[in-house]
Design a protein around this motif. Structure first.
Motif, PDB file in Angstrom:
ATOM      1  N   UNK A   1     136.902 179.359  38.732  1.00  0.00           N
ATOM      2  CA  UNK A   1     137.041 179.227  37.291  1.00  0.00           C
ATOM      3  C   UNK A   1     138.510 179.366  36.926  1.00  0.00           C
ATOM      4  N   UNK A   2     138.856 178.852  35.764  1.00  0.00           N
ATOM      5  CA  UNK A   2     140.215 178.998  35.267  1.00  0.00           C
ATOM      6  C   UNK A   2     140.403 180.449  34.848  1.00  0.00           C
ATOM      7  N   UNK A   3     141.471 181.069  35.303  1.00  0.00           N
ATOM      8  CA  UNK A   3     141.712 182.475  35.003  1.00  0.00           C
ATOM      9  C   UNK A   3     141.758 182.686  33.499  1.00  0.00           C
ATOM     10  N   UNK A   4     141.110 183.754  33.036  1.00  0.00           N
ATOM     11  CA  UNK A   4     141.013 184.002  31.597  1.00  0.00           C
ATOM     12  C   UNK A   4     142.363 184.323  30.965  1.00  0.00           C
TER      13      UNK A   4
ATOM     14  N   UNK B   1     140.667 181.082  39.852  1.00  0.00           N
ATOM     15  CA  UNK B   1     140.147 182.179  40.656  1.00  0.00           C
ATOM     16  C   UNK B   1     138.926 181.678  41.422  1.00  0.00           C
ATOM     17  N   UNK B   2     138.987 181.765  42.757  1.00  0.00           N
ATOM     18  CA  UNK B   2     137.779 181.374  43.489  1.00  0.00           C
ATOM     19  C   UNK B   2     136.741 182.476  43.343  1.00  0.00           C
ATOM     20  N   UNK B   3     135.598 182.099  42.818  1.00  0.00           N
ATOM     21  CA  UNK B   3     134.515 183.049  42.602  1.00  0.00           C
ATOM     22  C   UNK B   3     133.795 183.358  43.895  1.00  0.00           C
ATOM     23  N   UNK B   4     133.440 182.297  44.613  1.00  0.00           N
ATOM     24  CA  UNK B   4     132.659 182.465  45.839  1.00  0.00           C
ATOM     25  C   UNK B   4     132.781 181.191  46.664  1.00  0.00           C
ATOM     26  N   UNK B   5     132.875 181.287  47.999  1.00  0.00           N
ATOM     27  CA  UNK B   5     132.899 180.084  48.836  1.00  0.00           C
ATOM     28  C   UNK B   5     131.554 179.367  48.773  1.00  0.00           C
TER      29      UNK B   5
ATOM     30  N   UNK C   1     148.364 164.026  40.384  1.00  0.00           N
ATOM     31  CA  UNK C   1     147.734 165.330  40.612  1.00  0.00           C
ATOM     32  C   UNK C   1     148.452 166.418  39.828  1.00  0.00           C
ATOM     33  N   UNK C   2     147.753 167.478  39.525  1.00  0.00           N
ATOM     34  CA  UNK C   2     148.273 168.580  38.722  1.00  0.00           C
ATOM     35  C   UNK C   2     148.533 169.771  39.637  1.00  0.00           C
ATOM     36  N   UNK C   3     149.714 170.364  39.489  1.00  0.00           N
ATOM     37  CA  UNK C   3     150.043 171.550  40.268  1.00  0.00           C
ATOM     38  C   UNK C   3     149.181 172.724  39.802  1.00  0.00           C
ATOM     39  N   UNK C   4     148.718 173.499  40.749  1.00  0.00           N
ATOM     40  CA  UNK C   4     147.850 174.622  40.397  1.00  0.00           C
ATOM     41  C   UNK C   4     148.056 175.776  41.366  1.00  0.00           C
ATOM     42  N   UNK C   5     147.704 176.971  40.898  1.00  0.00           N
ATOM     43  CA  UNK C   5     147.660 178.152  41.752  1.00  0.00           C
ATOM     44  C   UNK C   5     146.192 178.519  41.945  1.00  0.00           C
ATOM     45  N   UNK C   6     145.802 178.747  43.182  1.00  0.00           N
ATOM     46  CA  UNK C   6     144.426 179.128  43.483  1.00  0.00           C
ATOM     47  C   UNK C   6     144.435 180.502  44.136  1.00  0.00           C
ATOM     48  N   UNK C   7     143.653 181.409  43.575  1.00  0.00           N
ATOM     49  CA  UNK C   7     143.588 182.766  44.101  1.00  0.00           C
ATOM     50  C   UNK C   7     142.273 182.950  44.852  1.00  0.00           C
TER      51      UNK C   7
END
Length: 559
Positions: free
Chosen positions: A533-536, A547-551, A469-475
Protein backbone atom coordinates in the motif's frame (compact mmCIF):
# COMPACT_ATOMS: atom_id res chain seq x y z
CA UNK A 1 -24.49 -10.36 13.73
CA UNK A 2 -22.39 -9.97 10.58
CA UNK A 3 -21.61 -13.35 8.97
CA UNK A 4 -18.06 -12.16 8.41
CA UNK A 5 -17.28 -12.01 12.10
CA UNK A 6 -19.73 -14.44 13.71
CA UNK A 7 -18.11 -17.31 15.52
CA UNK A 8 -19.03 -20.95 15.76
CA UNK A 9 -21.79 -22.20 18.03
CA UNK A 10 -19.24 -23.75 20.39
CA UNK A 11 -17.90 -20.34 21.36
CA UNK A 12 -17.32 -21.05 25.04
CA UNK A 13 -18.37 -17.61 26.33
CA UNK A 14 -21.76 -17.97 24.66
CA UNK A 15 -22.23 -21.38 26.26
CA UNK A 16 -21.21 -20.03 29.65
CA UNK A 17 -23.45 -16.97 29.41
CA UNK A 18 -26.41 -19.04 28.20
CA UNK A 19 -26.10 -21.32 31.22
CA UNK A 20 -25.83 -18.38 33.62
CA UNK A 21 -28.75 -16.48 32.09
CA UNK A 22 -30.92 -19.59 32.27
CA UNK A 23 -30.10 -19.91 35.98
CA UNK A 24 -30.14 -16.20 36.87
CA UNK A 25 -31.34 -13.83 34.14
CA UNK A 26 -30.74 -10.08 34.25
CA UNK A 27 -33.63 -7.62 34.37
CA UNK A 28 -31.84 -5.40 31.85
CA UNK A 29 -30.48 -5.58 28.31
CA UNK A 30 -27.14 -7.28 27.67
CA UNK A 31 -24.39 -4.67 27.81
CA UNK A 32 -20.65 -5.20 27.37
CA UNK A 33 -17.75 -2.76 27.35
CA UNK A 34 -14.15 -2.26 26.24
CA UNK A 35 -12.22 -0.13 28.80
CA UNK A 36 -8.84 1.01 27.38
CA UNK A 37 -6.56 3.31 29.32
CA UNK A 38 -5.74 6.32 27.10
CA UNK A 39 -1.98 6.05 27.57
CA UNK A 40 -1.07 4.29 24.32
CA UNK A 41 -2.47 2.82 21.14
CA UNK A 42 -4.61 -0.23 20.43
CA UNK A 43 -2.99 -3.39 19.08
CA UNK A 44 -4.07 -6.74 17.65
CA UNK A 45 -4.82 -8.06 21.15
CA UNK A 46 -7.08 -5.07 21.72
CA UNK A 47 -8.88 -5.90 18.47
CA UNK A 48 -9.54 -9.40 19.78
CA UNK A 49 -10.99 -8.01 23.02
CA UNK A 50 -13.12 -5.45 21.16
CA UNK A 51 -14.52 -8.00 18.74
CA UNK A 52 -15.27 -10.42 21.61
CA UNK A 53 -17.23 -7.78 23.51
CA UNK A 54 -19.04 -6.51 20.42
CA UNK A 55 -20.04 -10.00 19.33
CA UNK A 56 -21.42 -10.94 22.74
CA UNK A 57 -23.49 -7.74 22.76
CA UNK A 58 -24.77 -8.45 19.24
CA UNK A 59 -25.52 -12.09 20.00
CA UNK A 60 -27.98 -11.00 22.70
CA UNK A 61 -29.25 -7.89 20.87
CA UNK A 62 -27.55 -5.73 23.45
CA UNK A 63 -25.27 -2.70 23.64
CA UNK A 64 -21.52 -2.18 23.49
CA UNK A 65 -19.78 0.62 25.43
CA UNK A 66 -16.39 2.17 24.89
CA UNK A 67 -15.25 3.47 28.27
CA UNK A 68 -11.91 5.13 28.88
CA UNK A 69 -10.19 4.06 32.09
CA UNK A 70 -8.72 7.51 32.66
CA UNK A 71 -7.88 7.50 36.36
CA UNK A 72 -4.12 8.09 36.05
CA UNK A 73 -3.32 11.71 35.09
CA UNK A 74 0.41 11.00 34.83
CA UNK A 75 0.16 8.96 31.65
CA UNK A 76 -3.10 9.79 29.89
CA UNK A 77 -3.83 12.26 27.12
CA UNK A 78 -6.71 13.35 24.88
CA UNK A 79 -4.57 12.47 21.84
CA UNK A 80 -4.74 8.81 22.85
CA UNK A 81 -8.50 9.09 23.33
CA UNK A 82 -8.98 10.40 19.80
CA UNK A 83 -6.65 7.79 18.36
CA UNK A 84 -8.45 4.93 20.10
CA UNK A 85 -11.85 6.12 18.88
CA UNK A 86 -10.50 6.45 15.35
CA UNK A 87 -8.93 2.98 15.45
CA UNK A 88 -12.11 1.32 16.72
CA UNK A 89 -14.16 2.98 13.99
CA UNK A 90 -11.58 1.93 11.37
CA UNK A 91 -11.82 -1.63 12.65
CA UNK A 92 -15.55 -1.49 11.91
CA UNK A 93 -17.05 -1.09 15.38
CA UNK A 94 -18.44 2.41 15.82
CA UNK A 95 -19.61 2.80 19.45
CA UNK A 96 -21.78 5.76 18.40
CA UNK A 97 -23.15 7.61 21.41
CA UNK A 98 -21.90 4.96 23.83
CA UNK A 99 -18.52 6.55 24.61
CA UNK A 100 -17.87 7.08 28.30
CA UNK A 101 -15.08 8.26 30.60
CA UNK A 102 -14.22 6.82 34.00
CA UNK A 103 -13.21 10.31 35.15
CA UNK A 104 -16.83 11.43 34.79
CA UNK A 105 -17.70 9.11 37.67
CA UNK A 106 -15.06 10.51 40.03
CA UNK A 107 -17.53 11.87 42.61
CA UNK A 108 -19.55 8.65 42.68
CA UNK A 109 -16.42 6.53 43.08
CA UNK A 110 -15.30 8.78 45.93
CA UNK A 111 -18.73 8.40 47.54
CA UNK A 112 -18.43 4.62 47.22
CA UNK A 113 -15.12 4.76 49.10
CA UNK A 114 -16.77 6.78 51.86
CA UNK A 115 -19.49 4.12 52.14
CA UNK A 116 -16.85 1.43 52.60
CA UNK A 117 -15.12 3.49 55.31
CA UNK A 118 -18.41 3.96 57.14
CA UNK A 119 -19.00 0.21 57.00
CA UNK A 120 -15.58 -0.51 58.41
CA UNK A 121 -14.38 -1.97 55.12
CA UNK A 122 -11.68 0.60 54.24
CA UNK A 123 -9.01 2.56 56.08
CA UNK A 124 -6.35 5.19 55.46
CA UNK A 125 -2.87 3.71 55.63
CA UNK A 126 0.32 5.75 56.13
CA UNK A 127 2.82 3.01 55.28
CA UNK A 128 5.36 3.94 52.62
CA UNK A 129 4.91 2.27 49.22
CA UNK A 130 7.90 0.07 50.02
CA UNK A 131 6.38 -1.03 53.32
CA UNK A 132 2.96 -1.64 51.77
CA UNK A 133 4.62 -4.04 49.35
CA UNK A 134 6.68 -5.71 52.09
CA UNK A 135 3.68 -6.16 54.39
CA UNK A 136 1.69 -7.80 51.59
CA UNK A 137 3.70 -11.04 51.82
CA UNK A 138 4.41 -13.49 49.01
CA UNK A 139 2.73 -16.34 47.20
CA UNK A 140 3.93 -18.68 49.96
CA UNK A 141 3.93 -16.30 52.97
CA UNK A 142 0.85 -14.50 54.36
CA UNK A 143 0.74 -10.74 54.66
CA UNK A 144 1.01 -8.69 57.85
CA UNK A 145 -1.64 -6.26 59.03
CA UNK A 146 -0.85 -2.59 58.64
CA UNK A 147 -0.40 -0.77 61.98
CA UNK A 148 -3.07 1.67 60.73
CA UNK A 149 -5.64 -1.05 59.98
CA UNK A 150 -7.66 -0.50 63.15
CA UNK A 151 -8.10 3.22 62.90
CA UNK A 152 -11.60 4.32 63.84
CA UNK A 153 -14.22 5.06 61.23
CA UNK A 154 -14.28 8.72 62.31
CA UNK A 155 -10.52 9.10 61.95
CA UNK A 156 -10.54 7.41 58.54
CA UNK A 157 -13.28 9.73 57.29
CA UNK A 158 -11.33 12.80 58.42
CA UNK A 159 -8.06 11.54 56.90
CA UNK A 160 -9.69 10.56 53.61
CA UNK A 161 -11.28 14.01 53.34
CA UNK A 162 -7.85 15.52 54.01
CA UNK A 163 -6.38 13.39 51.23
CA UNK A 164 -8.99 14.78 48.85
CA UNK A 165 -8.33 18.35 50.01
CA UNK A 166 -4.65 18.04 49.10
CA UNK A 167 -3.30 18.14 52.65
CA UNK A 168 -0.84 15.29 52.04
CA UNK A 169 2.03 14.77 49.64
CA UNK A 170 1.96 12.01 47.05
CA UNK A 171 2.77 8.68 48.63
CA UNK A 172 2.09 9.87 52.18
CA UNK A 173 -1.19 7.98 52.51
CA UNK A 174 -3.46 5.62 50.59
CA UNK A 175 -6.95 4.29 51.13
CA UNK A 176 -6.99 0.50 51.43
CA UNK A 177 -9.77 -2.07 51.53
CA UNK A 178 -9.99 -4.10 54.73
CA UNK A 179 -10.31 -7.68 53.51
CA UNK A 180 -7.80 -10.38 54.54
CA UNK A 181 -4.02 -10.01 54.74
CA UNK A 182 -3.71 -13.80 54.93
CA UNK A 183 -5.74 -14.59 51.85
CA UNK A 184 -4.06 -16.99 49.40
CA UNK A 185 -5.11 -14.48 46.71
CA UNK A 186 -2.70 -11.56 47.07
CA UNK A 187 -5.22 -9.27 45.37
CA UNK A 188 -7.39 -9.56 48.49
CA UNK A 189 -4.64 -8.57 50.94
CA UNK A 190 -6.04 -5.12 51.71
CA UNK A 191 -5.58 -3.72 48.19
CA UNK A 192 -5.15 0.00 47.61
CA UNK A 193 -8.37 1.73 46.54
CA UNK A 194 -7.22 5.38 46.25
CA UNK A 195 -3.79 7.02 45.98
CA UNK A 196 -2.62 10.64 45.98
CA UNK A 197 -1.49 12.11 42.64
CA UNK A 198 -0.78 15.83 42.40
CA UNK A 199 -1.06 16.30 38.65
CA UNK A 200 -3.45 17.93 36.22
CA UNK A 201 -5.91 15.58 34.54
CA UNK A 202 -6.62 16.02 30.82
CA UNK A 203 -10.39 16.20 31.50
CA UNK A 204 -10.89 17.26 35.11
CA UNK A 205 -7.90 19.56 35.43
CA UNK A 206 -6.94 20.15 39.07
CA UNK A 207 -10.33 19.18 40.53
CA UNK A 208 -8.86 16.05 42.07
CA UNK A 209 -5.60 15.06 43.70
CA UNK A 210 -6.68 11.54 44.64
CA UNK A 211 -7.46 8.88 42.05
CA UNK A 212 -9.00 5.40 42.34
CA UNK A 213 -7.11 2.26 41.39
CA UNK A 214 -8.43 0.33 38.39
CA UNK A 215 -9.58 -2.67 40.46
CA UNK A 216 -11.77 -0.39 42.56
CA UNK A 217 -13.03 1.95 39.86
CA UNK A 218 -13.77 -0.75 37.30
CA UNK A 219 -16.65 -2.58 39.03
CA UNK A 220 -18.24 0.70 40.13
CA UNK A 221 -18.07 2.09 36.59
CA UNK A 222 -19.60 -1.13 35.26
CA UNK A 223 -22.42 -0.87 37.79
CA UNK A 224 -23.10 2.79 36.93
CA UNK A 225 -23.39 1.98 33.22
CA UNK A 226 -25.54 -1.12 33.70
CA UNK A 227 -22.93 -3.48 32.27
CA UNK A 228 -24.10 -7.08 32.48
CA UNK A 229 -20.92 -8.92 31.49
CA UNK A 230 -17.50 -7.44 32.11
CA UNK A 231 -15.44 -9.53 29.68
CA UNK A 232 -11.69 -9.26 30.10
CA UNK A 233 -8.51 -11.20 29.36
CA UNK A 234 -7.36 -14.12 31.45
CA UNK A 235 -4.77 -12.23 33.53
CA UNK A 236 -7.66 -10.56 35.37
CA UNK A 237 -9.08 -13.86 36.62
CA UNK A 238 -7.29 -13.54 39.97
CA UNK A 239 -8.74 -10.04 40.26
CA UNK A 240 -12.32 -11.29 39.93
CA UNK A 241 -12.76 -11.95 43.70
CA UNK A 242 -11.88 -8.29 44.37
CA UNK A 243 -14.27 -7.14 41.63
CA UNK A 244 -17.06 -9.14 43.27
CA UNK A 245 -16.07 -7.99 46.78
CA UNK A 246 -16.46 -4.33 45.82
CA UNK A 247 -19.90 -4.87 44.32
CA UNK A 248 -21.03 -7.01 47.23
CA UNK A 249 -19.84 -4.60 49.92
CA UNK A 250 -21.57 -1.72 48.13
CA UNK A 251 -24.81 -3.73 47.94
CA UNK A 252 -25.07 -3.33 44.16
CA UNK A 253 -28.30 -5.04 43.00
CA UNK A 254 -27.99 -7.50 40.06
CA UNK A 255 -24.24 -6.77 39.84
CA UNK A 256 -22.23 -7.11 36.62
CA UNK A 257 -20.46 -10.43 36.13
CA UNK A 258 -16.77 -10.53 35.28
CA UNK A 259 -15.82 -13.39 32.99
CA UNK A 260 -12.48 -14.01 31.28
CA UNK A 261 -11.24 -15.16 27.88
CA UNK A 262 -7.74 -16.02 26.67
CA UNK A 263 -5.18 -13.41 25.78
CA UNK A 264 -4.00 -13.32 22.17
CA UNK A 265 -0.31 -13.30 21.21
CA UNK A 266 1.29 -13.70 17.77
CA UNK A 267 4.52 -15.47 16.90
CA UNK A 268 7.44 -13.06 16.53
CA UNK A 269 5.35 -10.08 17.66
CA UNK A 270 5.50 -7.89 20.80
CA UNK A 271 1.99 -7.20 22.12
CA UNK A 272 2.78 -5.99 25.64
CA UNK A 273 2.01 -2.26 25.88
CA UNK A 274 4.98 -1.85 28.23
CA UNK A 275 7.39 -3.41 25.74
CA UNK A 276 5.86 -1.53 22.82
CA UNK A 277 6.44 1.69 24.73
CA UNK A 278 10.10 0.74 25.28
CA UNK A 279 10.52 0.18 21.53
CA UNK A 280 8.87 3.50 20.65
CA UNK A 281 10.48 5.68 23.31
CA UNK A 282 13.88 4.04 22.77
CA UNK A 283 13.78 5.01 19.08
CA UNK A 284 14.02 1.42 17.87
CA UNK A 285 10.98 1.88 15.64
CA UNK A 286 9.35 4.74 13.75
CA UNK A 287 6.71 5.63 16.33
CA UNK A 288 3.51 3.87 17.38
CA UNK A 289 2.47 3.51 13.72
CA UNK A 290 5.65 1.74 12.64
CA UNK A 291 4.47 -0.97 10.20
CA UNK A 292 6.50 -3.58 12.10
CA UNK A 293 4.41 -3.11 15.24
CA UNK A 294 1.11 -4.91 15.93
CA UNK A 295 -0.61 -1.65 16.86
CA UNK A 296 -3.72 -1.05 14.75
CA UNK A 297 -2.06 2.16 13.54
CA UNK A 298 1.04 0.25 12.48
CA UNK A 299 -0.98 -2.52 10.83
CA UNK A 300 -3.11 0.02 8.98
CA UNK A 301 -0.02 1.86 7.74
CA UNK A 302 1.47 -1.44 6.59
CA UNK A 303 -1.68 -2.26 4.64
CA UNK A 304 -3.69 -4.69 6.74
CA UNK A 305 -7.40 -4.23 6.19
CA UNK A 306 -10.07 -4.18 8.90
CA UNK A 307 -11.81 -7.02 7.07
CA UNK A 308 -8.69 -9.20 7.25
CA UNK A 309 -8.23 -8.51 10.98
CA UNK A 310 -11.86 -9.35 11.73
CA UNK A 311 -11.61 -12.49 9.63
CA UNK A 312 -8.43 -13.52 11.44
CA UNK A 313 -10.09 -13.14 14.83
CA UNK A 314 -13.10 -15.13 13.63
CA UNK A 315 -10.77 -17.90 12.41
CA UNK A 316 -9.14 -18.11 15.83
CA UNK A 317 -12.48 -18.66 17.50
CA UNK A 318 -12.70 -18.90 21.26
CA UNK A 319 -9.55 -18.74 23.37
CA UNK A 320 -9.81 -19.92 26.97
CA UNK A 321 -6.22 -19.38 28.08
CA UNK A 322 -3.07 -17.53 27.00
CA UNK A 323 -2.56 -18.54 23.36
CA UNK A 324 0.05 -17.79 20.73
CA UNK A 325 -1.21 -17.90 17.16
CA UNK A 326 1.04 -18.24 14.13
CA UNK A 327 1.17 -14.88 12.35
CA UNK A 328 0.97 -16.70 9.02
CA UNK A 329 -2.77 -17.16 9.67
CA UNK A 330 -3.19 -13.38 9.83
CA UNK A 331 -1.25 -13.01 6.58
CA UNK A 332 -3.41 -15.71 4.99
CA UNK A 333 -6.58 -13.83 5.94
CA UNK A 334 -5.12 -10.68 4.41
CA UNK A 335 -4.29 -12.40 1.13
CA UNK A 336 -7.79 -13.85 0.97
CA UNK A 337 -9.24 -10.38 1.43
CA UNK A 338 -6.99 -8.63 -1.10
CA UNK A 339 -6.57 -11.17 -3.87
CA UNK A 340 -9.74 -10.28 -5.78
CA UNK A 341 -10.04 -6.59 -5.00
CA UNK A 342 -6.59 -5.12 -5.64
CA UNK A 343 -5.17 -3.95 -8.92
CA UNK A 344 -2.03 -5.83 -9.99
CA UNK A 345 0.73 -3.54 -11.20
CA UNK A 346 4.23 -4.14 -12.50
CA UNK A 347 7.11 -2.85 -10.43
CA UNK A 348 10.83 -3.50 -10.76
CA UNK A 349 12.72 -3.39 -7.49
CA UNK A 350 16.21 -4.22 -8.77
CA UNK A 351 16.22 -2.73 -12.28
CA UNK A 352 18.25 -4.08 -15.17
CA UNK A 353 18.14 -2.06 -18.38
CA UNK A 354 16.90 -3.80 -21.55
CA UNK A 355 17.24 -2.23 -25.00
CA UNK A 356 15.17 -3.80 -27.78
CA UNK A 357 17.44 -3.14 -30.71
CA UNK A 358 14.92 -3.93 -33.48
CA UNK A 359 12.15 -1.78 -32.00
CA UNK A 360 11.98 1.59 -33.83
CA UNK A 361 13.78 4.42 -32.07
CA UNK A 362 11.41 7.08 -30.79
CA UNK A 363 8.39 4.81 -31.21
CA UNK A 364 6.04 3.69 -28.42
CA UNK A 365 2.67 2.04 -28.05
CA UNK A 366 0.05 1.29 -25.42
CA UNK A 367 -0.68 -2.31 -24.51
CA UNK A 368 -3.72 -3.62 -22.64
CA UNK A 369 -3.24 -5.61 -19.45
CA UNK A 370 -5.73 -7.02 -16.92
CA UNK A 371 -6.10 -5.13 -13.66
CA UNK A 372 -6.61 -8.42 -11.81
CA UNK A 373 -6.45 -11.85 -13.46
CA UNK A 374 -8.77 -13.32 -10.78
CA UNK A 375 -11.45 -10.66 -11.01
CA UNK A 376 -12.50 -9.57 -14.50
CA UNK A 377 -14.83 -6.93 -13.03
CA UNK A 378 -11.80 -4.78 -12.22
CA UNK A 379 -11.25 -4.35 -15.95
CA UNK A 380 -7.97 -3.58 -17.70
CA UNK A 381 -5.62 -0.68 -18.30
CA UNK A 382 -3.11 0.59 -20.82
CA UNK A 383 0.62 0.16 -20.22
CA UNK A 384 3.26 2.06 -22.25
CA UNK A 385 5.86 0.08 -24.21
CA UNK A 386 8.91 1.39 -26.05
CA UNK A 387 12.48 0.51 -27.01
CA UNK A 388 14.04 0.74 -23.53
CA UNK A 389 12.66 -1.17 -20.55
CA UNK A 390 13.59 -2.28 -17.06
CA UNK A 391 13.29 -5.87 -15.89
CA UNK A 392 14.17 -7.44 -12.55
CA UNK A 393 17.86 -8.19 -12.25
CA UNK A 394 16.90 -11.55 -10.73
CA UNK A 395 15.04 -12.44 -13.94
CA UNK A 396 18.30 -12.74 -15.86
CA UNK A 397 21.05 -15.33 -15.43
CA UNK A 398 24.13 -15.35 -17.59
CA UNK A 399 24.76 -18.99 -16.63
CA UNK A 400 21.26 -20.22 -15.87
CA UNK A 401 20.83 -23.24 -13.56
CA UNK A 402 18.67 -26.15 -14.58
CA UNK A 403 14.99 -25.25 -14.47
CA UNK A 404 15.57 -21.51 -14.87
CA UNK A 405 12.81 -20.34 -17.22
CA UNK A 406 13.45 -16.64 -17.32
CA UNK A 407 15.85 -14.64 -19.48
CA UNK A 408 19.37 -15.77 -20.31
CA UNK A 409 21.75 -15.34 -23.31
CA UNK A 410 20.06 -16.45 -26.55
CA UNK A 411 16.97 -17.57 -24.64
CA UNK A 412 13.48 -16.26 -25.18
CA UNK A 413 10.76 -15.18 -22.69
CA UNK A 414 7.47 -13.34 -22.85
CA UNK A 415 7.18 -9.88 -21.42
CA UNK A 416 3.93 -9.91 -19.50
CA UNK A 417 1.13 -8.49 -21.63
CA UNK A 418 3.59 -7.68 -24.45
CA UNK A 419 5.97 -9.59 -26.75
CA UNK A 420 8.54 -12.36 -26.83
CA UNK A 421 12.06 -11.06 -26.49
CA UNK A 422 15.41 -12.79 -27.00
CA UNK A 423 18.67 -11.76 -25.31
CA UNK A 424 21.32 -11.21 -27.99
CA UNK A 425 24.06 -9.41 -26.07
CA UNK A 426 25.14 -8.79 -22.45
CA UNK A 427 26.84 -5.45 -21.75
CA UNK A 428 29.11 -5.19 -18.70
CA UNK A 429 30.98 -2.47 -16.86
CA UNK A 430 34.62 -2.65 -17.92
CA UNK A 431 35.94 -2.06 -14.40
CA UNK A 432 33.56 -4.06 -12.20
CA UNK A 433 32.28 -6.65 -14.64
CA UNK A 434 28.73 -5.92 -13.48
CA UNK A 435 25.98 -6.37 -16.06
CA UNK A 436 24.67 -2.92 -16.99
CA UNK A 437 22.46 -3.63 -20.00
CA UNK A 438 20.88 -6.39 -22.04
CA UNK A 439 20.44 -5.94 -25.77
CA UNK A 440 17.51 -7.92 -27.02
CA UNK A 441 15.28 -8.36 -30.04
CA UNK A 442 11.53 -8.75 -30.04
CA UNK A 443 9.15 -10.68 -32.28
CA UNK A 444 6.35 -8.30 -33.34
CA UNK A 445 4.11 -11.25 -34.25
CA UNK A 446 3.91 -12.42 -30.63
CA UNK A 447 1.94 -9.53 -29.20
CA UNK A 448 -0.30 -10.57 -26.31
CA UNK A 449 -4.03 -10.49 -26.96
CA UNK A 450 -3.75 -10.98 -30.71
CA UNK A 451 -4.47 -14.70 -30.72
CA UNK A 452 -0.85 -15.70 -31.37
CA UNK A 453 -0.61 -19.53 -31.33
CA UNK A 454 2.93 -20.03 -32.62
CA UNK A 455 5.91 -21.32 -30.67
CA UNK A 456 5.77 -21.50 -26.89
CA UNK A 457 8.07 -20.13 -24.19
CA UNK A 458 8.19 -21.38 -20.63
CA UNK A 459 8.85 -18.09 -18.91
CA UNK A 460 6.96 -14.80 -18.49
CA UNK A 461 8.56 -11.85 -16.72
CA UNK A 462 7.29 -8.42 -15.73
CA UNK A 463 8.80 -5.13 -16.84
CA UNK A 464 8.26 -1.37 -16.95
CA UNK A 465 8.82 1.16 -19.68
CA UNK A 466 11.95 3.14 -18.85
CA UNK A 467 10.65 6.36 -20.39
CA UNK A 468 7.40 6.55 -18.46
CA UNK A 469 7.98 4.46 -15.33
CA UNK A 470 7.67 6.25 -11.99
CA UNK A 471 10.45 6.23 -9.42
CA UNK A 472 9.37 4.71 -6.14
CA UNK A 473 10.65 3.56 -2.77
CA UNK A 474 9.50 0.14 -1.60
CA UNK A 475 9.84 -0.88 2.03
CA UNK A 476 10.05 -4.61 2.70
CA UNK A 477 9.10 -5.72 6.20
CA UNK A 478 10.07 -8.86 8.08
CA UNK A 479 9.81 -10.02 11.69
CA UNK A 480 10.96 -7.33 14.12
CA UNK A 481 12.68 -9.63 16.60
CA UNK A 482 15.44 -12.16 16.09
CA UNK A 483 14.17 -14.55 18.78
CA UNK A 484 10.81 -15.41 20.36
CA UNK A 485 11.76 -13.87 23.73
CA UNK A 486 11.95 -10.14 24.35
CA UNK A 487 14.56 -8.21 26.38
CA UNK A 488 11.96 -7.03 28.87
CA UNK A 489 11.45 -10.65 29.90
CA UNK A 490 15.01 -11.96 29.94
CA UNK A 491 17.01 -8.85 30.88
CA UNK A 492 18.60 -8.46 27.44
CA UNK A 493 19.10 -5.41 25.28
CA UNK A 494 16.59 -4.28 22.64
CA UNK A 495 19.40 -3.29 20.28
CA UNK A 496 20.59 -6.90 20.23
CA UNK A 497 17.08 -8.28 19.79
CA UNK A 498 16.02 -6.23 16.75
CA UNK A 499 16.25 -8.04 13.42
CA UNK A 500 18.50 -5.82 11.22
CA UNK A 501 16.55 -7.08 8.19
CA UNK A 502 13.15 -6.22 9.71
CA UNK A 503 13.04 -3.20 7.36
CA UNK A 504 14.74 -3.28 3.97
CA UNK A 505 14.36 -0.08 1.95
CA UNK A 506 14.51 -0.38 -1.83
CA UNK A 507 15.07 3.19 -2.95
CA UNK A 508 15.60 2.68 -6.68
CA UNK A 509 12.40 0.89 -7.68
CA UNK A 510 10.40 1.70 -10.79
CA UNK A 511 6.66 1.23 -11.15
CA UNK A 512 4.36 1.57 -14.14
CA UNK A 513 2.77 5.05 -14.50
CA UNK A 514 -0.69 3.75 -13.55
CA UNK A 515 0.33 4.08 -9.89
CA UNK A 516 1.69 7.62 -9.96
CA UNK A 517 -1.62 9.13 -8.81
CA UNK A 518 -2.11 6.61 -6.01
CA UNK A 519 -3.53 7.99 -2.77
CA UNK A 520 -2.21 7.22 0.71
CA UNK A 521 -3.22 3.74 1.96
CA UNK A 522 -4.31 2.66 -1.54
CA UNK A 523 -3.48 -1.01 -2.02
CA UNK A 524 -1.94 -2.85 -4.94
CA UNK A 525 -0.52 -6.20 -5.78
CA UNK A 526 3.00 -5.88 -7.15
CA UNK A 527 3.63 -8.73 -9.59
CA UNK A 528 5.69 -11.42 -7.87
CA UNK A 529 6.59 -9.11 -4.96
CA UNK A 530 3.40 -9.18 -2.92
CA UNK A 531 0.64 -6.92 -1.68
CA UNK A 532 1.52 -3.37 -0.74
CA UNK A 533 0.00 0.00 0.00
CA UNK A 534 1.03 3.61 -0.40
CA UNK A 535 2.52 4.78 2.89
CA UNK A 536 0.04 6.91 4.82
CA UNK A 537 2.71 9.57 5.39
CA UNK A 538 3.21 10.01 1.65
CA UNK A 539 2.38 13.47 0.36
CA UNK A 540 1.15 14.05 -3.20
CA UNK A 541 3.96 15.33 -5.40
CA UNK A 542 6.64 13.42 -3.52
CA UNK A 543 8.24 10.20 -4.68
CA UNK A 544 5.92 7.28 -4.11
CA UNK A 545 6.58 5.18 -1.02
CA UNK A 546 5.10 1.69 -0.86
CA UNK A 547 4.95 -0.52 2.21
CA UNK A 548 4.89 -4.21 1.41
CA UNK A 549 2.13 -5.67 3.54
CA UNK A 550 2.74 -9.33 2.85
CA UNK A 551 4.49 -11.45 0.17
CA UNK A 552 2.39 -13.51 -2.24
CA UNK A 553 3.62 -16.84 -0.87
CA UNK A 554 1.07 -18.26 1.56
CA UNK A 555 2.79 -20.43 4.17
CA UNK A 556 -0.46 -20.93 6.09
CA UNK A 557 -2.01 -22.87 3.20
CA UNK A 558 0.91 -25.29 3.34
CA UNK A 559 0.37 -25.77 7.06
Amino acid sequence: MDNETSRTADYFLVKLINEELDAAPFDRTMCTRFPPEPNGYLHIGSAYAIQTNVEIAQTYNGKFHLRFDDTNPLKEDIAYVNAIIEDIKWLGYDPGEHIYFGSDYAERIYDAAVILIKRGKAYVCDLTPVDVSAYRGTLTEPGVDSPYRERSIEENLILFASMRNGDFKAGASVLRAKIDMRSPNINLRDPILFRIVHASHYRTGSDWCIYPMYDFAHPIQDAIEGITYSLCSIEFKDHRPLYEWVLRELNIPAPPRQREFGRLSLTGVVTSKRFLRQLVEGGYVDGWDDPRLPTLRGMRRRGYTPESIRSFIAEIGSIRTQSTVDISLLDHCLRQDLKEKTVSVMAVLKPLKVVITNYPEGASEMLMIDNNSENASLGSREVPFSRTLYIERDDFEELPPKGFHRLSPHAEVRLKGAYFIRCEEVVKDELTGEITELRCTYDPDTKSGTGFTGRKVKGTIHWVDAAQAVKAEVRLYHELLLAPSVPGEDGGNWADAINPESLVIVSNAWIEPFAKHARPEQQFQLFRHGYCCVDSKHSPGENLVFNRTVPLKDSWNKK
